[in-house]
Write a protein that holds these residues in place. Structure first.
Motif, short mmCIF file in Angstrom:
data_model
loop_
_atom_site.label_atom_id
_atom_site.label_comp_id
_atom_site.label_asym_id
_atom_site.label_seq_id
_atom_site.Cartn_x
_atom_site.Cartn_y
_atom_site.Cartn_z
N ARG A 102 19.11 -42.18 71.89
CA ARG A 102 17.64 -41.50 70.84
C ARG A 102 17.45 -43.01 70.24
N ASP A 103 17.39 -44.37 70.97
CA ASP A 103 17.27 -44.96 70.81
C ASP A 103 16.38 -45.49 71.76
N ARG A 104 14.43 -45.87 71.17
CA ARG A 104 13.57 -45.89 71.49
C ARG A 104 13.80 -46.71 72.54
N ALA A 105 14.60 -48.08 72.45
CA ALA A 105 14.77 -48.96 73.38
C ALA A 105 15.97 -48.98 74.53
N TYR A 106 16.12 -47.71 74.41
CA TYR A 106 17.34 -47.38 74.81
C TYR A 106 16.62 -46.55 75.79
N LEU A 107 16.01 -44.86 75.01
CA LEU A 107 14.60 -44.59 76.41
C LEU A 107 13.45 -45.34 77.04
N LEU A 108 13.13 -46.15 76.41
CA LEU A 108 12.50 -47.46 77.93
C LEU A 108 13.03 -47.79 79.19
N ALA A 109 14.36 -48.37 78.49
CA ALA A 109 15.08 -48.70 79.42
C ALA A 109 15.53 -47.60 80.54
N LYS A 110 15.45 -46.84 80.02
CA LYS A 110 16.45 -45.41 80.81
C LYS A 110 14.95 -45.12 82.13
N ARG A 111 14.59 -44.99 81.43
CA ARG A 111 13.12 -44.86 81.91
C ARG A 111 12.50 -45.64 82.94
N GLY A 112 12.89 -46.93 82.89
CA GLY A 112 12.14 -48.35 83.90
C GLY A 112 10.98 -48.47 83.46
N ILE A 113 10.64 -48.51 81.86
CA ILE A 113 9.21 -48.88 81.39
C ILE A 113 9.20 -49.66 79.98
N ALA A 114 8.97 -50.88 80.03
CA ALA A 114 8.64 -51.72 79.81
C ALA A 114 7.96 -52.18 78.75
N ALA A 115 8.23 -53.44 77.47
CA ALA A 115 7.51 -52.87 75.85
C ALA A 115 7.22 -54.10 76.18
N LEU A 116 5.30 -54.25 75.93
CA LEU A 116 4.82 -55.52 75.32
C LEU A 116 4.27 -55.30 74.13
N CYS A 117 4.88 -56.03 73.27
CA CYS A 117 4.30 -55.96 71.70
C CYS A 117 2.81 -56.74 71.07
N CYS A 118 2.45 -56.90 70.54
CA CYS A 118 1.42 -57.09 70.07
C CYS A 118 1.31 -57.18 68.58
N HIS A 119 1.98 -57.74 68.16
CA HIS A 119 1.77 -57.03 66.00
C HIS A 119 0.63 -57.95 65.32
N THR A 120 1.33 -58.85 65.25
CA THR A 120 0.30 -60.08 64.07
C THR A 120 -0.21 -61.06 64.66
N ASN A 121 -0.02 -61.60 65.90
CA ASN A 121 -0.80 -62.09 67.00
C ASN A 121 -2.28 -61.76 67.38
N LEU A 122 -2.21 -60.37 67.35
CA LEU A 122 -2.94 -59.29 67.49
C LEU A 122 -3.52 -59.08 66.28
N ASP A 123 -3.19 -59.54 65.37
CA ASP A 123 -4.42 -58.75 63.87
C ASP A 123 -4.74 -59.65 63.38
N LEU A 124 -4.21 -61.69 64.21
CA LEU A 124 -5.28 -62.99 63.91
C LEU A 124 -6.42 -63.33 65.08
N SER A 125 -6.13 -62.34 65.89
CA SER A 125 -7.02 -62.78 67.17
C SER A 125 -8.56 -62.57 66.83
#
Length: 255
Positions: free
Chosen positions: A79-102
């Protein structure tokens, strides 16, 4: 066709991942940087619905604002999202506070652009950990008019208003949970401060400053970064589709 690492490098050039705040976990959190990208789906949060949406449109990369992995993982189940991503072959690029600051394609410049502010700049006098931007309205307006403008431009279902002592021209803003920047905005002589959410004691502090404060929702003050960043990336990778999630919605309903 762009690879994940190519997209990472372009984002890193204008929103360096090294500048993320100490508590954050931005970066390529799932997947291999050498993977060619067929389609990329942009969202604020990687939920199960967004993962299913990405799979349905054959997107093998999700670019999100909030990290899909934040706290250390001690177990991983189906049920974990990281597991589901890997199972589907989908990568995750997460841009949090670095994007807040841009100052180029970040959350706060996207918010300022949506609100029609001019002379937008990052207020960096309070140090590297301060996420505070400022801009100016074309014409001064009353606090109530500013609140209506924010509600309309962000398509927010409701906004909170703490009216200040006078009309508003110089506006400071911090999308999302920006209560920590409230005092900084007041110190810089802001007429108004716009953010996504305030704690109760922060709202009381805002009332004491005499500065107008508009609270428009965490989701609502960040959502416009998705098309903003998608357009930026599309110009640099015209052969790759960058699509904004249609399944993502605010995590609450207004009754």
């Amino acid at each position: 066709m762009a690879r994940i690492c190519d997209i990472y490098d372009i984002i890193n050039g204008v929103a360096p991942f090294a500048y993320q705040l100490s508590f954050d976990n931005s970066g390529l959190l799932v997947g291999d940087g050498s993977t060619p990208v067929t389609r990329a789906l942009l969202c604020l949060d990687i939920t199960e619905a967004v993962i299913e949406e990405a799979a349905a449109i054959n997107a093998n990369l999700i670019i999100s604002h909030h990290p899909v992995i934040f706290d250390p993982i001690k177990t991983l189940n189906s049920r974990d999202r990281a597991y589901l991503l890997a199972k589907r072959g989908i990568a995750a690029l997460c841009c949090h506070t670095n994007l807040d600051l841009s100052p180029v394609c970040g959350v706060n410049v996207a918010l300022a652009s949506r609100l029609g502010l001019k002379n937008v700049r990052r207020e960096d006098v309070f140090g590297e950990d301060s996420i505070l931007f400022s801009g100016e309205l074309e014409e001064s307006m009353e606090p109530e008019s500013l609140a209506r403008l924010v509600k309309d431009r962000l398509e927010a279902r409701s906004v909170g208003l703490i009216p200040g002592d006078g009309n508003v021209r110089r506006v400071f803003l911090c999308g999302g949970a920006g209560g920590a920047e409230l005092r900084h905005a007041a110190c810089r002589g802001a007429d108004a401060f716009i953010t996504g959410e305030l704690k109760h004691h922060e709202a009381l502090e805002a009332a004491r400053t005499g500065m107008t404060c508009v609270v428009a929702g965490h989701y609502e003050t960040e959502a416009m970064v998705r098309p903003f960043l998608a357009a930026y990336l599309k110009k640099r990778f015209p052969d790759t589709a960058f699509l904004v999630s249609r399944e993502e919605k605010p995590p609450y309903e207004t009754l």
